[in-house]
Design a protein around this motif. Structure first.
Motif, short mmCIF file in Angstrom:
data_model
loop_
_atom_site.label_atom_id
_atom_site.label_comp_id
_atom_site.label_asym_id
_atom_site.label_seq_id
_atom_site.Cartn_x
_atom_site.Cartn_y
_atom_site.Cartn_z
N PRO A 1 3.49 -1.31 -8.82
CA PRO A 1 1.99 -0.66 -9.19
C PRO A 1 1.19 -0.02 -8.09
O PRO A 1 1.26 -0.96 -7.13
N SER A 2 0.51 1.14 -8.21
CA SER A 2 -0.13 1.70 -7.17
C SER A 2 -1.25 2.55 -7.43
O SER A 2 -1.26 2.95 -8.59
N GLY A 3 -2.41 2.65 -6.57
CA GLY A 3 -3.38 3.08 -6.75
C GLY A 3 -3.56 4.16 -5.77
O GLY A 3 -2.85 4.55 -5.05
N ILE A 4 -5.01 4.49 -5.59
CA ILE A 4 -5.09 5.44 -4.38
C ILE A 4 -5.13 4.84 -3.13
O ILE A 4 -4.55 5.14 -1.91
N ILE B 1 2.34 -8.95 -4.07
CA ILE B 1 1.76 -8.75 -2.72
C ILE B 1 0.77 -7.41 -2.65
O ILE B 1 1.34 -6.39 -3.03
N ILE B 2 -0.33 -7.86 -2.39
CA ILE B 2 -1.42 -6.71 -2.74
C ILE B 2 -1.76 -6.22 -1.44
O ILE B 2 -2.28 -6.70 -0.42
N ILE B 3 -1.41 -4.84 -1.33
CA ILE B 3 -1.77 -4.03 0.20
C ILE B 3 -2.90 -3.18 -0.25
O ILE B 3 -2.59 -2.10 -0.85
N LEU C 1 -4.60 -7.72 2.91
CA LEU C 1 -3.29 -8.05 2.59
C LEU C 1 -3.43 -9.73 1.72
O LEU C 1 -3.88 -10.63 2.29
N ASN C 2 -3.16 -9.48 0.37
CA ASN C 2 -3.26 -10.80 -0.24
C ASN C 2 -2.03 -10.99 -1.23
O ASN C 2 -1.17 -10.03 -1.57
N VAL C 3 -1.79 -12.19 -1.57
CA VAL C 3 -0.63 -12.62 -2.42
C VAL C 3 -1.23 -13.23 -3.46
O VAL C 3 -2.01 -14.24 -3.45
N GLU C 4 -0.79 -12.98 -4.79
CA GLU C 4 -1.30 -13.54 -5.96
C GLU C 4 0.00 -14.20 -6.57
O GLU C 4 1.14 -13.42 -6.76
#
Ligand code: ADP
Ligand code: ASP
Ligand code: MG
Length: 440
Positions: A334-337, A302-304, A369-372
């Motif tokens: 996992p996270s970025g800025i 789940i990409i936020i 908000l996306n889901v892969e």
């Protein structure tokens, strides 16, 4: 005298020929006094495990025709009767089979049905060996809420085993305080073996299966992988959790606390050394930097995205709270800025996908908000990795040289493992590439 507890998996007890091998192994060493059998497993690829037949019977008892149920149950009867007659035993199991059939039809429950695979096989094996039979329902205890009751079991089981010089204790199941039979999760006979080993304070827990030990990679993916000589409990747990199914991931707890080593052995090649699973081992006794590779499919990410996410105190916590509300256990974050992902099992996500995404939108108000879906995780595990520089770089370059795109990277802070996320269709390619990089 030393005591060995020996557990035999389903393929080791799939037919009369396998029973003979098992009896020879047991008789070859006087220390092999307590035996934990699984239900008969597959005799050839495409065959059906008796446990699965019992689950099918249970389903038919709920919503199938009487003819279908009878036909399914008949296949189970044939498996056991076949073993008994091929062994030339004078043993009549028809009364037991009749009783079990009636009990399943009288709603004895799904776990009861599944547990009969081990129960019936245990009766036959005990008779064949001339060992006592101890029904697991008298000695393996669960609490009211279905958790394994370690303390009470230790008390009851060790007292009972002390009364038997040699015994067979069927794996996989036990009983709840209300008298209902309860099983461990699939592959759970490994756990029973470990519990029995602890109860008799065994010198060794031998776990007999159809491979010559814990292999460095799944033999269904890598051709003839090397066997691991020594592996620590921690490494093993990482690998089993990530799909190396040789030993149930919870099977190490009872023996670990008691300091009892586990030896994985091959029933079909009893002279092979197998794998020793121990509390600790030197990093340098392994020939290879990595100990093993394992992986599982079926994950979603789940990409936020949210601008300046890193500057918002409590952002991650709020996301995780929403995820927790839906009872989803996360594998990695996992996270970025400005982005974070939550990786979880697709099966869990599917139970609440729409509601969960709506709740994230409502509570977090992300920019996107996306889901892969269709992700696989691969773990590269090894106690030797702490000392060896550049291991991560070698993992990544081998995988990308094989044309696989890495979607996620996570290295445990203990440096015992590196986990990568890839697309499912690259699964075998990635595992092979890593194996070739480190082994040959
Ligand atoms: P049992 O019925 O004896 O309990 P399992 O089927 O549970 O046996 O476990 C043994 C199987 O695990 C092997 O036949 C093999 O296909 C599979 N397996 C997966 N990963 C590994 C690995 N890293 N090493 C050895 N076997 C593995
Ligand atoms: N017979 C059970 C199963 O198939 C338990 C086991 O084999 O360990 O899952
Ligand atoms: Mg197993």
């Amino acid at each position: 005298m030393s005591i060995k507890v020996v557990k035999f998996g389903g393929s080791s007890l799939a037919d009369a020929e396998q029973f003979r091998k098992v009896a020879n192994i047991i008789k070859a060493d006087d220390a092999r006094r307590y035996v934990v059998p699984s239900a008969p497993g597959k005799r050839f690829s495409g065959d059906i495990k008796v446990t699965d037949m019992f689950y099918a019977c249970y389903d038919l008892s709920k919503g199938g025709s009487a003819e279908d149920f009878d036909a399914q149950y008949k296949m189970i009867e044939d498996r056991y009767n076949g073993i008994i007659s091929d062994l030339g035993m004078d043993f009549d199991i028809s009364g037991e089979l009749k009783y079990v059939k009636r009990a399943i039809l009288c709603h004895a429950g799904r776990d009861f049905a599944a547990s009969r695979g081990e129960y019936l096989n245990g009766l036959i094996l005990a008779k064949y060996l001339g060992y006592d039979f101890i029904d697991a329902e008298n000695v393996i205890l669960f609490t009211e809420d279905g958790k394994f009751d370690s303390e009470r079991t230790q008390e009851v089981l060790s007292a009972e085993l002390a009364r038997h010089e040699r015994a067979v204790i069927p794996g996989f199941y036990g009983i709840m305080p209300n008298g209902t039979v309860k099983t461990f999760s699939r592959g759970g006979s490994d756990i029973t073996g470990s519990i029995v080993a602890r109860a008799v304070n065994a010198d060794l827990y031998e776990n007999w299966t159809d491979v010559s030990g814990f292999l460095m990679a799944d033999p269904r993916i890598v051709k003839d992988p090397l066997a691991i000589k020594t592996i620590t409990y921690r490494e093993l747990r990482e690998l089993s959790y990530m799909g190396a199914t040789v030993l149930h991931e919870d099977a190490i707890f009872p023996v670990r606390n008691a300091g009892i080593p586990i030896n994985i052995k091959n029933t079909n090649k009893p002279d092979d050394e197998g794998t020793m699973i121990v509390a600790s081992a030197a990093d340098y006794d392994s020939e290879h930097i990595i100990t093993g590779i394992a992986g599982i499919k079926g994950f979603s990410s789940i990409i936020i995205e949210h601008d300046m996410m890193n500057a918002q105190v409590g952002f991650v916590r709020r996301v995780l709270e929403v995820v927790e509300d839906y009872d989803i256990s996360l594998e990695h974050i996992p996270s970025g800025i400005d982005t974070m992902s939550v990786i979880c099992s697709t099966e869990q996500l599917d139970s609440c996908r729409e509601k969960l995404l709506a709740a994230i939108n409502r509570n977090i108000k992300p920019d996107s908000l996306n889901v892969e879906d269709n992700l696989a995780l691969i773990a590269v595990v090894g106690r030797g990795m702490v000392k060896a520089r550049g291991t991560a770089a070698r993992v990544f370059s081998s995988v990308s040289d094989a044309g696989v795109n890495i979607k996620m990277i996570d290295q445990g802070s203990s440096e015992l493992n590196i986990i990568i996320g890839i697309e499912e269709h690259d699964f075998n390619t990635a595992i092979e590439a890593i194996y070739r990089e480190f082994v040959k």
